[in-house]
Design a protein around this motif. Sequence first.
Motif, PDB file in Angstrom:
ATOM      1  N   LEU A   1       5.326  -5.331  -7.572  1.00 34.44           N
ATOM      2  CA  LEU A   1       4.363  -6.122  -6.811  1.00 34.44           C
ATOM      3  C   LEU A   1       2.919  -5.816  -7.202  1.00 34.44           C
ATOM      4  O   LEU A   1       2.051  -6.672  -7.097  1.00 34.44           O
ATOM      5  CB  LEU A   1       4.561  -5.875  -5.317  1.00 34.44           C
ATOM      6  CG  LEU A   1       5.961  -6.181  -4.782  1.00 34.44           C
ATOM      7  CD1 LEU A   1       6.083  -5.751  -3.327  1.00 34.44           C
ATOM      8  CD2 LEU A   1       6.292  -7.648  -4.953  1.00 34.44           C
ATOM      9  N   SER A   2       2.675  -4.570  -7.592  1.00 40.53           N
ATOM     10  CA  SER A   2       1.347  -4.150  -8.022  1.00 40.53           C
ATOM     11  C   SER A   2       1.529  -2.919  -8.903  1.00 40.53           C
ATOM     12  O   SER A   2       2.657  -2.571  -9.250  1.00 40.53           O
ATOM     13  CB  SER A   2       0.451  -3.828  -6.817  1.00 40.53           C
ATOM     14  OG  SER A   2       0.870  -2.617  -6.208  1.00 40.53           O
ATOM     15  N   GLU A   3       0.441  -2.264  -9.213  1.00 33.68           N
ATOM     16  CA  GLU A   3       0.540  -1.061 -10.050  1.00 33.68           C
ATOM     17  C   GLU A   3       1.218   0.091  -9.318  1.00 33.68           C
ATOM     18  O   GLU A   3       1.718   1.019  -9.949  1.00 33.68           O
ATOM     19  CB  GLU A   3      -0.848  -0.630 -10.536  1.00 33.68           C
ATOM     20  CG  GLU A   3      -1.480  -1.619 -11.508  1.00 33.68           C
ATOM     21  CD  GLU A   3      -0.590  -1.909 -12.704  1.00 33.68           C
ATOM     22  OE1 GLU A   3      -0.103  -0.949 -13.350  1.00 33.68           O
ATOM     23  OE2 GLU A   3      -0.365  -3.105 -12.997  1.00 33.68           O
ATOM     24  N   THR A   4       1.254   0.028  -7.991  1.00 40.34           N
ATOM     25  CA  THR A   4       1.851   1.128  -7.221  1.00 40.34           C
ATOM     26  C   THR A   4       2.907   0.695  -6.211  1.00 40.34           C
ATOM     27  O   THR A   4       3.481   1.531  -5.533  1.00 40.34           O
ATOM     28  CB  THR A   4       0.754   1.907  -6.456  1.00 40.34           C
ATOM     29  OG1 THR A   4       0.079   0.994  -5.586  1.00 40.34           O
ATOM     30  CG2 THR A   4      -0.226   2.567  -7.406  1.00 40.34           C
ATOM     31  N   SER A   5       3.191  -0.585  -6.108  1.00 40.20           N
ATOM     32  CA  SER A   5       4.196  -1.019  -5.131  1.00 40.20           C
ATOM     33  C   SER A   5       5.238  -1.914  -5.792  1.00 40.20           C
ATOM     34  O   SER A   5       4.969  -2.604  -6.777  1.00 40.20           O
ATOM     35  CB  SER A   5       3.542  -1.740  -3.954  1.00 40.20           C
ATOM     36  OG  SER A   5       2.965  -2.946  -4.371  1.00 40.20           O
ATOM     37  N   TYR A   6       6.424  -1.854  -5.220  1.00 43.19           N
ATOM     38  CA  TYR A   6       7.537  -2.655  -5.727  1.00 43.19           C
ATOM     39  C   TYR A   6       8.533  -2.859  -4.594  1.00 43.19           C
ATOM     40  O   TYR A   6       8.415  -2.245  -3.536  1.00 43.19           O
ATOM     41  CB  TYR A   6       8.216  -1.976  -6.925  1.00 43.19           C
ATOM     42  CG  TYR A   6       8.822  -0.634  -6.619  1.00 43.19           C
ATOM     43  CD1 TYR A   6      10.176  -0.513  -6.337  1.00 43.19           C
ATOM     44  CD2 TYR A   6       8.049   0.525  -6.604  1.00 43.19           C
ATOM     45  CE1 TYR A   6      10.743   0.719  -6.039  1.00 43.19           C
ATOM     46  CE2 TYR A   6       8.609   1.756  -6.314  1.00 43.19           C
ATOM     47  CZ  TYR A   6       9.953   1.847  -6.042  1.00 43.19           C
ATOM     48  OH  TYR A   6      10.506   3.076  -5.755  1.00 43.19           O
ATOM     49  N   GLU A   7       9.479  -3.750  -4.835  1.00 41.40           N
ATOM     50  CA  GLU A   7      10.523  -3.966  -3.849  1.00 41.40           C
ATOM     51  C   GLU A   7      11.877  -4.009  -4.538  1.00 41.40           C
ATOM     52  O   GLU A   7      11.983  -4.366  -5.713  1.00 41.40           O
ATOM     53  CB  GLU A   7      10.283  -5.216  -3.020  1.00 41.40           C
ATOM     54  CG  GLU A   7      10.316  -6.514  -3.769  1.00 41.40           C
ATOM     55  CD  GLU A   7       9.981  -7.705  -2.883  1.00 41.40           C
ATOM     56  OE1 GLU A   7       9.625  -7.516  -1.698  1.00 41.40           O
ATOM     57  OE2 GLU A   7      10.084  -8.832  -3.380  1.00 41.40           O
ATOM     58  N   LEU A   8      12.869  -3.598  -3.794  1.00 47.37           N
ATOM     59  CA  LEU A   8      14.258  -3.658  -4.220  1.00 47.37           C
ATOM     60  C   LEU A   8      15.007  -4.466  -3.174  1.00 47.37           C
ATOM     61  O   LEU A   8      14.817  -4.268  -1.969  1.00 47.37           O
ATOM     62  CB  LEU A   8      14.845  -2.251  -4.330  1.00 47.37           C
ATOM     63  CG  LEU A   8      14.254  -1.401  -5.458  1.00 47.37           C
ATOM     64  CD1 LEU A   8      14.597   0.065  -5.260  1.00 47.37           C
ATOM     65  CD2 LEU A   8      14.761  -1.894  -6.803  1.00 47.37           C
ATOM     66  N   CYS A   9      15.842  -5.401  -3.646  1.00 51.06           N
ATOM     67  CA  CYS A   9      16.485  -6.338  -2.729  1.00 51.06           C
ATOM     68  C   CYS A   9      17.997  -6.379  -2.950  1.00 51.06           C
ATOM     69  O   CYS A   9      18.469  -6.205  -4.076  1.00 51.06           O
ATOM     70  CB  CYS A   9      15.928  -7.747  -2.927  1.00 51.06           C
ATOM     71  SG  CYS A   9      14.129  -7.839  -2.916  1.00 51.06           S
ATOM     72  N   ALA A  10      18.712  -6.646  -1.873  1.00 50.03           N
ATOM     73  CA  ALA A  10      20.165  -6.806  -1.904  1.00 50.03           C
ATOM     74  C   ALA A  10      20.559  -7.868  -0.888  1.00 50.03           C
ATOM     75  O   ALA A  10      19.774  -8.220  -0.009  1.00 50.03           O
ATOM     76  CB  ALA A  10      20.851  -5.483  -1.583  1.00 50.03           C
ATOM     77  N   ASN A  11      21.774  -8.346  -1.012  1.00 47.30           N
ATOM     78  CA  ASN A  11      22.309  -9.330  -0.061  1.00 47.30           C
ATOM     79  C   ASN A  11      23.059  -8.589   1.041  1.00 47.30           C
ATOM     80  O   ASN A  11      24.280  -8.445   0.983  1.00 47.30           O
ATOM     81  CB  ASN A  11      23.244 -10.320  -0.766  1.00 47.30           C
ATOM     82  CG  ASN A  11      22.513 -11.218  -1.715  1.00 47.30           C
ATOM     83  OD1 ASN A  11      21.382 -11.604  -1.462  1.00 47.30           O
ATOM     84  ND2 ASN A  11      23.142 -11.551  -2.821  1.00 47.30           N
ATOM     85  N   PHE A  12      22.322  -8.113   2.036  1.00 50.67           N
ATOM     86  CA  PHE A  12      22.935  -7.397   3.147  1.00 50.67           C
ATOM     87  C   PHE A  12      23.631  -8.381   4.076  1.00 50.67           C
ATOM     88  O   PHE A  12      23.136  -9.476   4.308  1.00 50.67           O
ATOM     89  CB  PHE A  12      21.878  -6.601   3.918  1.00 50.67           C
ATOM     90  CG  PHE A  12      21.285  -5.476   3.122  1.00 50.67           C
ATOM     91  CD1 PHE A  12      21.989  -4.294   2.948  1.00 50.67           C
ATOM     92  CD2 PHE A  12      20.032  -5.599   2.548  1.00 50.67           C
ATOM     93  CE1 PHE A  12      21.450  -3.252   2.211  1.00 50.67           C
ATOM     94  CE2 PHE A  12      19.485  -4.563   1.810  1.00 50.67           C
ATOM     95  CZ  PHE A  12      20.198  -3.380   1.640  1.00 50.67           C
ATOM     96  N   GLU A  13      24.773  -7.971   4.612  1.00 54.12           N
ATOM     97  CA  GLU A  13      25.522  -8.832   5.514  1.00 54.12           C
ATOM     98  C   GLU A  13      24.996  -8.772   6.939  1.00 54.12           C
ATOM     99  O   GLU A  13      25.061  -9.759   7.671  1.00 54.12           O
ATOM    100  CB  GLU A  13      27.004  -8.438   5.499  1.00 54.12           C
ATOM    101  CG  GLU A  13      27.664  -8.704   4.154  1.00 54.12           C
ATOM    102  CD  GLU A  13      29.093  -8.230   4.116  1.00 54.12           C
ATOM    103  OE1 GLU A  13      29.941  -8.880   4.770  1.00 54.12           O
ATOM    104  OE2 GLU A  13      29.362  -7.212   3.450  1.00 54.12           O
TER     105      GLU A  13
END
Length: 131
Positions: free
Chosen positions: A93-105
């Motif tokens: 997302l930026s030089e210091t932030s990010y996201e990790l995503c999954a398909n949670f039920e």
Amino acid sequence: MQTEDLAKIGFGVVVVLAIIGGIVTVGGPATGRMEKRDQARLSDIRALQNYVTCVARARDKTLPDSLDGNNECRRELDRTDPFDGTPYVYRKLSETSYELCANFELPDALSTWQRPQLDPETGCLQYEFIP
């Protein structure tokens, strides 16, 4: 019927209603299986978060653009959901932030206690890398 028989029947009805109420409250075995699968997905996401941190530290404190082709931190990681085969998503997302995503039920159940906060609509957890 005698009073004793009515008491037994009444007690039986109360027990059955208590069991039904318990299943409705906790969701029963199907909900338990979904929670277990979500916990496995969350464990995979945490492993990926540790991997991203390792790669960033190995690359002069710079977040990777993707999870592919990173040889600095050799680890066998599950990059796809073991239950439905969809890949987990990493977004810088930026030089210091990010996201990790999954398909949670059951994302709403996870979002009530998970830190960093899980966005139940996207299934994403946002992380900050502090160099």
